[in-house]
Each structure stands twice: as structure tokens, then as C-alpha cells.
Design a protein around this motif. Structure first.
Motif, PDB file in Angstrom:
ATOM      1  N   PRO A   1       0.831  -1.211   0.000  1.00 11.92           N
ATOM      2  CA  PRO A   1       0.000   0.000   0.000  1.00 11.92           C
ATOM      3  C   PRO A   1       0.864   1.260   0.000  1.00 11.92           C
ATOM      4  N   VAL A   2       0.579   2.176  -0.920  1.00 14.25           N
ATOM      5  CA  VAL A   2       1.357   3.418  -0.998  1.00 14.25           C
ATOM      6  C   VAL A   2       0.475   4.668  -0.888  1.00 14.25           C
ATOM      7  N   ALA A   3      -0.841   4.531  -1.030  1.00 15.39           N
ATOM      8  CA  ALA A   3      -1.750   5.674  -0.909  1.00 15.39           C
ATOM      9  C   ALA A   3      -3.126   5.169  -0.497  1.00 15.39           C
ATOM     10  N   ARG A   4      -3.798   5.952   0.339  1.00  8.55           N
ATOM     11  CA  ARG A   4      -5.134   5.554   0.802  1.00  8.55           C
ATOM     12  C   ARG A   4      -5.958   6.797   1.084  1.00  8.55           C
ATOM     13  N   GLY A   5      -7.222   6.765   0.668  1.00  9.69           N
ATOM     14  CA  GLY A   5      -8.133   7.873   0.929  1.00  9.69           C
ATOM     15  C   GLY A   5      -9.519   7.360   1.278  1.00  9.69           C
ATOM     16  N   ARG A   6     -10.349   8.263   1.801  1.00 12.27           N
ATOM     17  CA  ARG A   6     -11.711   7.915   2.197  1.00 12.27           C
ATOM     18  C   ARG A   6     -12.696   8.928   1.608  1.00 12.27           C
ATOM     19  N   MET A   7     -13.919   8.460   1.318  1.00 16.12           N
ATOM     20  CA  MET A   7     -14.979   9.365   0.871  1.00 16.12           C
ATOM     21  C   MET A   7     -16.284   9.015   1.577  1.00 16.12           C
TER      22      MET A   7
ATOM     23  N   LEU B   1     -14.207  14.032   0.575  1.00 14.61           N
ATOM     24  CA  LEU B   1     -12.975  13.259   0.508  1.00 14.61           C
ATOM     25  C   LEU B   1     -11.986  13.712   1.575  1.00 14.61           C
ATOM     26  N   SER B   2     -11.241  12.759   2.101  1.00 14.09           N
ATOM     27  CA  SER B   2     -10.100  13.092   2.946  1.00 14.09           C
ATOM     28  C   SER B   2      -8.878  13.282   2.058  1.00 14.09           C
ATOM     29  N   ASP B   3      -7.946  14.070   2.519  1.00 16.91           N
ATOM     30  CA  ASP B   3      -6.670  14.215   1.840  1.00 16.91           C
ATOM     31  C   ASP B   3      -5.982  12.846   1.868  1.00 16.91           C
ATOM     32  N   PRO B   4      -5.635  12.272   0.710  1.00 19.27           N
ATOM     33  CA  PRO B   4      -5.041  10.921   0.731  1.00 19.27           C
ATOM     34  C   PRO B   4      -3.773  10.851   1.581  1.00 19.27           C
ATOM     35  N   ASP B   5      -3.651   9.758   2.313  1.00 22.36           N
ATOM     36  CA  ASP B   5      -2.419   9.467   3.044  1.00 22.36           C
ATOM     37  C   ASP B   5      -1.454   8.762   2.105  1.00 22.36           C
ATOM     38  N   LEU B   6      -0.194   9.166   2.133  1.00 23.76           N
ATOM     39  CA  LEU B   6       0.829   8.576   1.270  1.00 23.76           C
ATOM     40  C   LEU B   6       1.841   7.816   2.109  1.00 23.76           C
ATOM     41  N   TYR B   7       2.264   6.653   1.592  1.00 25.06           N
ATOM     42  CA  TYR B   7       3.222   5.802   2.291  1.00 25.06           C
ATOM     43  C   TYR B   7       4.404   5.512   1.370  1.00 25.06           C
ATOM     44  N   ALA B   8       5.170   6.570   1.085  1.00 23.85           N
ATOM     45  CA  ALA B   8       6.386   6.494   0.266  1.00 23.85           C
ATOM     46  C   ALA B   8       6.158   5.861  -1.105  1.00 23.85           C
TER      47      ALA B   8
END
Length: 204
Positions: free
Chosen positions: A127-133, A142-149
Motif C-alpha cells: 500500500p502506498v496511498a489511501r483515501g476515504r470518501m 474526501l479526505s486528503d489521501p495518506d501517502l506511504y512512500a
């Protein structure tokens, strides 16, 4: 003191749900929320017109709209500090990017949850990016997507947002709303406009 209050918009409750918080309304112009354990109390409201400080039991205060310097000074004197600045961005789904081509080694997954849908982008199954709506009556929040490098942070972030924009369009929602960190807000150009400034204060 004026008896006129400005009721909070519907999306504010969705903002609590996006963060797995339980919301209640001490008044039409205030939203109180706690985490799933009933802890970490937070207050969301518009900036007050006059001098004001929150009750001491709140850990965090979220203030909407143009900052009031008098209130900011009162908060600072009472031991609060501004920890983050965000923006509520608004767009019509058809006016923003809905399809992003990922590398062959990347995939996007969707999962419906109780209060929101999740989109996750993976590279080589990592997993490298995750968001919610959260789906409201006339919008998707929408939430600002979380990034994992991720290898390409901009592409991964755009992929999450585009997936949600396509979902909002398929549900015939007239608006999508995005709560974005200030630095990310500047990168959202085509189709997006700033609707509300969001100031987050914490107890020092």
C-alpha cells in the motif's frame, strides 16, 4: 451578544465520520466529537466574532472561515496553538480528473465501509496511498489521501482522488468536497476552488 447563530453545514458531520469519530451537537453552530473510545474531545465551529476560548476539556478546536485575530490572540494567551491549516475545496465531478493511468506494477482497490468508502493504491502489493470518501445528500466528502512512500507521490494521490471523482459522478452527485492540507490545496488547480479555510488549534 447577538442571538443569531450560523448553523454548521452538513459536511462537518461527514468530516467527523471520515476520521472514525462520534459526533453530537451542543448547538446548531457547534459540533462536538470524540473517538470510538469516547475520548479525545474536539469542537468544530465557525470563528467567533468576539473574544472566546473553548472549555478546558477539549483537546482540539477546528475553526471554519476567515480567522479572527482577536480570538486567535485569546486562544494563544490561554495556552492554545495553531497546529495545522487546511482548506475545504469544492468541484463538480465532471470538471476534474476521473481517470489516472497507473504503472503496470500498481493497482487500485475499492472497499465500502460503514460510514465511507476506501480507495487504496498499491505498488507490488505494498500500500502506498489511501483515501476515504463519505457520501452526503448532494456531495462526496474526501479526505486528503495518506501517502506511504510511493514511487510517484503526485500520481498516487491523483489516482485516489480520480477514483473518488468517478464514483461521485456515477452516483450523480453534483459536488465533491476535499479537505486538503494547505500545501496540497495549492496543487489542486483545474476544476477545484477554495470554499472554506479550516484552522486547527491544540492545547499546548
Amino acid at each position: 451578544m447577538s442571538g443569531t447563530v450560523t448553523p454548521l453545514p452538513e459536511w462537518t458531520e461527514g468530516y467527523a465520520l471520515l476520521r472514525d469519530r462520534i459526533a453530537s451537537y451542543p448547538g446548531p453552530d457547534q459540533l462536538r466529537s470524540v473517538d470510538l473510545n469516547g475520548e479525545d474531545p474536539e469542537l468544530l465551529r465557525y470563528w467567533p466574532n468576539g473574544v472566546w476560548v473553548p472549555a478546558s476539556d477539549y483537546r482540539r478546536v477546528i475553526l471554519l472561515g476567515a480567522p479572527n485575530p482577536v480570538v486567535a490572540a485569546a486562544l494563544d494567551s490561554a495556552g492554545w496553538h495553531e497546529s495545522a491549516t487546511m482548506n475545504l475545496l469544492a468541484a463538480k465531478p465532471e470538471d476534474v480528473e476521473q481517470v489516472v493511468k497507473l504503472a503496470e506494477t500498481s493497482t487500485a482497490f475499492e472497499a465500502p465501509m460503514d460510514n465511507y468508502d476506501v480507495v487504496e493504491v498499491a505498488e507490488f502489493d505494498r500500500p502506498v496511498a489511501r483515501g476515504r470518501m463519505h457520501y452526503g445528500s448532494t456531495y462526496g466528502l474526501l479526505s486528503d489521501p495518506d501517502l506511504y512512500a510511493p514511487t510517484n507521490p503526485d500520481l498516487a494521490r491523483r489516482a485516489v482522488l480520480a477514483n473518488f471523482a468517478g464514483a461521485a459522478f456515477s452516483h450523480a452527485l453534483p459536488w465533491i468536497l476535499l479537505i486538503a492540507a494547505e500545501e496540497n490545496s495549492e496543487a489542486m488547480i483545474e476544476g477545484w476552488s477554495k470554499a472554506t479555510k479550516i484552522s486547527i488549534w491544540q492545547q499546548s
